[in-house]
Design a protein around this motif. Sequence first.
Motif, PDB file in Angstrom:
ATOM      1  N   HIS A  13      67.206 141.299 101.616  1.00  0.00           N
ATOM      2  CA  HIS A  13      66.726 142.550 102.196  1.00  0.00           C
ATOM      3  C   HIS A  13      65.775 143.265 101.234  1.00  0.00           C
ATOM      4  O   HIS A  13      64.687 143.704 101.631  1.00  0.00           O
ATOM      5  N   ALA A  14      66.155 143.341  99.979  1.00  0.00           N
ATOM      6  CA  ALA A  14      65.324 144.020  98.990  1.00  0.00           C
ATOM      7  C   ALA A  14      63.971 143.337  98.835  1.00  0.00           C
ATOM      8  O   ALA A  14      62.933 144.002  98.747  1.00  0.00           O
ATOM      9  N   ARG A  15      63.974 142.011  98.832  1.00  0.00           N
ATOM     10  CA  ARG A  15      62.716 141.280  98.706  1.00  0.00           C
ATOM     11  C   ARG A  15      61.834 141.481  99.930  1.00  0.00           C
ATOM     12  O   ARG A  15      60.617 141.631  99.820  1.00  0.00           O
ATOM     13  N   LEU A  16      62.452 141.481 101.119  1.00  0.00           N
ATOM     14  CA  LEU A  16      61.691 141.717 102.342  1.00  0.00           C
ATOM     15  C   LEU A  16      61.071 143.115 102.351  1.00  0.00           C
ATOM     16  O   LEU A  16      59.906 143.280 102.720  1.00  0.00           O
ATOM     17  N   VAL A  17      61.853 144.106 101.963  1.00  0.00           N
ATOM     18  CA  VAL A  17      61.351 145.482 101.926  1.00  0.00           C
ATOM     19  C   VAL A  17      60.166 145.573 100.964  1.00  0.00           C
ATOM     20  O   VAL A  17      59.130 146.170 101.285  1.00  0.00           O
ATOM     21  N   ALA A  18      60.295 144.958  99.794  1.00  0.00           N
ATOM     22  CA  ALA A  18      59.224 145.010  98.802  1.00  0.00           C
ATOM     23  C   ALA A  18      57.970 144.296  99.302  1.00  0.00           C
ATOM     24  O   ALA A  18      56.852 144.815  99.152  1.00  0.00           O
ATOM     25  N   LEU A  19      58.134 143.137  99.905  1.00  0.00           N
ATOM     26  CA  LEU A  19      56.977 142.402 100.404  1.00  0.00           C
ATOM     27  C   LEU A  19      56.305 143.122 101.567  1.00  0.00           C
ATOM     28  O   LEU A  19      55.075 143.166 101.651  1.00  0.00           O
ATOM     29  N   ALA A  20      57.105 143.691 102.449  1.00  0.00           N
ATOM     30  CA  ALA A  20      56.536 144.453 103.563  1.00  0.00           C
ATOM     31  C   ALA A  20      55.758 145.650 103.045  1.00  0.00           C
ATOM     32  O   ALA A  20      54.642 145.925 103.514  1.00  0.00           O
ATOM     33  N   ALA A  21      56.316 146.333 102.081  1.00  0.00           N
ATOM     34  CA  ALA A  21      55.618 147.495 101.507  1.00  0.00           C
ATOM     35  C   ALA A  21      54.302 147.072 100.854  1.00  0.00           C
ATOM     36  O   ALA A  21      53.273 147.743 101.006  1.00  0.00           O
ATOM     37  N   ALA A  22      54.331 145.941 100.163  1.00  0.00           N
ATOM     38  CA  ALA A  22      53.115 145.449  99.517  1.00  0.00           C
ATOM     39  C   ALA A  22      52.040 145.092 100.539  1.00  0.00           C
ATOM     40  O   ALA A  22      50.844 145.194 100.254  1.00  0.00           O
ATOM     41  N   GLU A  23      52.460 144.684 101.726  1.00  0.00           N
ATOM     42  CA  GLU A  23      51.523 144.335 102.799  1.00  0.00           C
ATOM     43  C   GLU A  23      51.175 145.536 103.676  1.00  0.00           C
ATOM     44  O   GLU A  23      50.404 145.410 104.623  1.00  0.00           O
ATOM     45  N   HIS A  24      51.803 146.680 103.379  1.00  0.00           N
ATOM     46  CA  HIS A  24      51.583 147.909 104.156  1.00  0.00           C
ATOM     47  C   HIS A  24      51.978 147.736 105.618  1.00  0.00           C
ATOM     48  O   HIS A  24      51.272 148.174 106.522  1.00  0.00           O
ATOM     49  N   ILE A  25      53.105 147.041 105.812  1.00  0.00           N
ATOM     50  CA  ILE A  25      53.654 146.875 107.154  1.00  0.00           C
ATOM     51  C   ILE A  25      55.133 147.264 107.115  1.00  0.00           C
ATOM     52  O   ILE A  25      55.741 147.322 106.042  1.00  0.00           O
ATOM     53  N   SER A  26      55.687 147.504 108.276  1.00  0.00           N
ATOM     54  CA  SER A  26      57.108 147.846 108.348  1.00  0.00           C
ATOM     55  C   SER A  26      57.960 146.599 108.136  1.00  0.00           C
ATOM     56  O   SER A  26      57.495 145.461 108.293  1.00  0.00           O
ATOM     57  N   LEU A  27      59.212 146.851 107.804  1.00  0.00           N
ATOM     58  CA  LEU A  27      60.159 145.745 107.680  1.00  0.00           C
ATOM     59  C   LEU A  27      60.267 145.011 109.014  1.00  0.00           C
ATOM     60  O   LEU A  27      60.295 143.778 109.055  1.00  0.00           O
ATOM     61  N   ASN A  28      60.288 145.756 110.105  1.00  0.00           N
ATOM     62  CA  ASN A  28      60.352 145.137 111.425  1.00  0.00           C
ATOM     63  C   ASN A  28      59.158 144.209 111.651  1.00  0.00           C
ATOM     64  O   ASN A  28      59.316 143.083 112.106  1.00  0.00           O
ATOM     65  N   ALA A  29      57.954 144.688 111.322  1.00  0.00           N
ATOM     66  CA  ALA A  29      56.758 143.862 111.504  1.00  0.00           C
ATOM     67  C   ALA A  29      56.834 142.605 110.649  1.00  0.00           C
ATOM     68  O   ALA A  29      56.451 141.512 111.092  1.00  0.00           O
ATOM     69  N   ALA A  30      57.343 142.728 109.439  1.00  0.00           N
ATOM     70  CA  ALA A  30      57.480 141.563 108.561  1.00  0.00           C
ATOM     71  C   ALA A  30      58.450 140.550 109.158  1.00  0.00           C
ATOM     72  O   ALA A  30      58.193 139.339 109.135  1.00  0.00           O
ATOM     73  N   LEU A  31      59.553 141.028 109.708  1.00  0.00           N
ATOM     74  CA  LEU A  31      60.534 140.123 110.307  1.00  0.00           C
ATOM     75  C   LEU A  31      59.997 139.474 111.582  1.00  0.00           C
ATOM     76  O   LEU A  31      60.261 138.290 111.827  1.00  0.00           O
ATOM     77  N   VAL A  32      59.235 140.225 112.370  1.00  0.00           N
ATOM     78  CA  VAL A  32      58.621 139.641 113.570  1.00  0.00           C
ATOM     79  C   VAL A  32      57.640 138.540 113.160  1.00  0.00           C
ATOM     80  O   VAL A  32      57.635 137.447 113.738  1.00  0.00           O
ATOM     81  N   GLN A  33      56.818 138.805 112.146  1.00  0.00           N
ATOM     82  CA  GLN A  33      55.874 137.793 111.665  1.00  0.00           C
ATOM     83  C   GLN A  33      56.611 136.552 111.166  1.00  0.00           C
ATOM     84  O   GLN A  33      56.203 135.417 111.441  1.00  0.00           O
TER      85      GLN A  33
END
Length: 69
Positions: A13-33
Amino acid sequence: MTTLSLRLPDEVHARLVALAAAEHISLNAALVQAAEQWIARRAQEAVFTVAMDKVFEEDAALFRRLADT
């Protein structure tokens, strides 16, 4: 649209949050991708498997001859 609960290990979860933030997208958008990419990869693997099965079937005699050398 479907809503679901997802249990993730804290580190994932922490890694996903960090990567999503780095991409300027939401956690939800990162998980959908991630889900879309997983689906696409599985579809490509299925197409590849069908193609390889066809090659092995059509060239079975050639593969047997190669194995005999």
